[in-house]
Design a protein around this motif. Structure first.
Motif, short mmCIF file in Angstrom:
data_model
loop_
_atom_site.label_atom_id
_atom_site.label_comp_id
_atom_site.label_asym_id
_atom_site.label_seq_id
_atom_site.Cartn_x
_atom_site.Cartn_y
_atom_site.Cartn_z
N GLN A 1 20.89 23.64 -50.70
CA GLN A 1 19.64 22.92 -50.88
C GLN A 1 19.90 21.46 -51.17
OE1 GLN A 1 17.16 24.99 -53.81
NE2 GLN A 1 15.84 25.48 -52.08
N THR A 2 19.07 20.61 -50.57
CA THR A 2 19.08 19.21 -50.92
C THR A 2 18.00 19.00 -51.98
OG1 THR A 2 17.52 18.68 -49.16
CG2 THR A 2 19.86 18.48 -48.64
N ALA A 3 18.27 18.10 -52.89
CA ALA A 3 17.31 17.85 -53.97
C ALA A 3 16.09 17.10 -53.42
CB ALA A 3 17.98 17.03 -55.06
N GLN B 1 11.55 9.26 -55.10
CA GLN B 1 11.13 7.94 -54.61
C GLN B 1 10.31 8.03 -53.33
OE1 GLN B 1 14.77 5.73 -54.34
NE2 GLN B 1 14.63 5.04 -56.46
N THR B 2 10.76 8.85 -52.40
CA THR B 2 10.05 8.95 -51.12
C THR B 2 9.07 10.12 -51.09
OG1 THR B 2 11.76 10.33 -50.14
CG2 THR B 2 12.00 7.95 -49.87
N GLY B 3 9.20 11.03 -52.05
CA GLY B 3 8.33 12.20 -52.07
C GLY B 3 8.79 13.31 -51.14
N ALA B 4 10.02 13.17 -50.59
CA ALA B 4 10.53 14.19 -49.68
C ALA B 4 10.85 15.45 -50.48
CB ALA B 4 11.79 13.68 -48.98
N PRO B 5 10.39 16.60 -50.00
CA PRO B 5 10.64 17.85 -50.74
C PRO B 5 12.08 18.31 -50.57
CG PRO B 5 9.52 18.32 -48.69
CD PRO B 5 9.60 16.81 -48.80
N ALA B 6 12.49 19.22 -51.43
CA ALA B 6 13.82 19.82 -51.30
C ALA B 6 13.88 20.60 -49.99
CB ALA B 6 14.09 20.74 -52.48
N THR C 1 16.14 23.42 -47.52
CA THR C 1 17.15 24.48 -47.51
C THR C 1 17.81 24.51 -46.13
OG1 THR C 1 15.85 25.76 -49.07
CG2 THR C 1 17.56 26.94 -47.85
N HIS C 2 19.13 24.57 -46.14
CA HIS C 2 19.91 24.69 -44.91
C HIS C 2 20.86 25.88 -45.06
CE1 HIS C 2 18.50 20.83 -43.44
NE2 HIS C 2 18.78 20.32 -44.63
N TYR C 3 21.28 26.41 -43.94
CA TYR C 3 22.15 27.58 -43.94
C TYR C 3 23.45 27.24 -43.22
CZ TYR C 3 17.82 29.72 -45.32
OH TYR C 3 16.66 30.02 -45.98
N CYS C 4 24.55 27.43 -43.92
CA CYS C 4 25.88 27.16 -43.37
C CYS C 4 26.56 28.49 -43.07
CB CYS C 4 26.73 26.37 -44.36
SG CYS C 4 25.94 24.88 -44.96
N PRO C 5 26.96 28.72 -41.82
CA PRO C 5 27.59 30.00 -41.51
C PRO C 5 28.96 30.13 -42.19
CG PRO C 5 27.65 28.55 -39.60
CD PRO C 5 26.83 27.86 -40.64
#
Length: 162
Positions: A55-57, A61-66, A68-72
């Motif tokens: 997960q990215t936080a 500042q920009t209001g971008a939500p967290a 989720t990405h999946y790494c094989p």
């Protein structure tokens, strides 16, 4: 210093040209790296054993939500009979691979943890991204600088501060 249209075009033009050139150099470097990796790697079959969630936080500042990405995460057996487990750095959402899926794996015999799934995205994704950015930014910079010059202004970056 008075900010004029010509100065803005000058700044944007040089920024596009320099940034695009850096991206082009990165793409060339990544092509050389990937070429070296593929010519010196061994290829075996592997199995995707999990899709590791990262997960990215959220960015306040920009209001971008967290996100989720999946790494094989995959398992493969090297030619010396040892089993290795590696988590790919090429992550996506939705997951690119399913658990249990058989995949080709390229690895270096002197660095077993440096393995990658034999797919176009894993091998050439960054090259394509940097090359596309260069192809977009350099012509924009060129056009803006040409426009500044055609209006009789200097292309000298120092002239921006006058």
């Amino acid at each position: 210093m008075k900010l004029t249209r010509g100065k803005i075009f000058l700044l944007l033009g040089w920024t596009g040209m320099l940034t695009g050139s850096c991206f082009l150099l990165m793409a060339i470097g990544l092509v050389a790296y990937e070429g070296f990796f593929l010519t010196h790697s061994s290829k075996v079959q592997g199995t995707v054993i999990a899709n590791v969630e990262t997960q990215t936080a959220a960015d306040a500042q920009t209001g971008a939500p967290a996100q989720t990405h999946y790494c094989p995460q995959f398992r493969y057996q090297s030619t010396d009979g040892v089993t290795h487990v590696v988590t790919s750095s090429a992550c996506s959402d939705p997951p690119s691979f399913t658990t249990g899926q058989q995949v080709g794996v390229n690895y270096l015999s002197w660095d077993y943890d440096h393995a990658q799934i034999d797919s176009v995205g894993d091998q050439w994704g960054f090259v394509v991204a940097f090359a596309l950015a260069a192809v977009v930014l350099m012509p924009i910079g060129f056009v803006l600088l040409r426009r500044v010059r055609s209006q009789g202004h200097s292309l000298d970056p120092i002239s921006f501060w006058e």
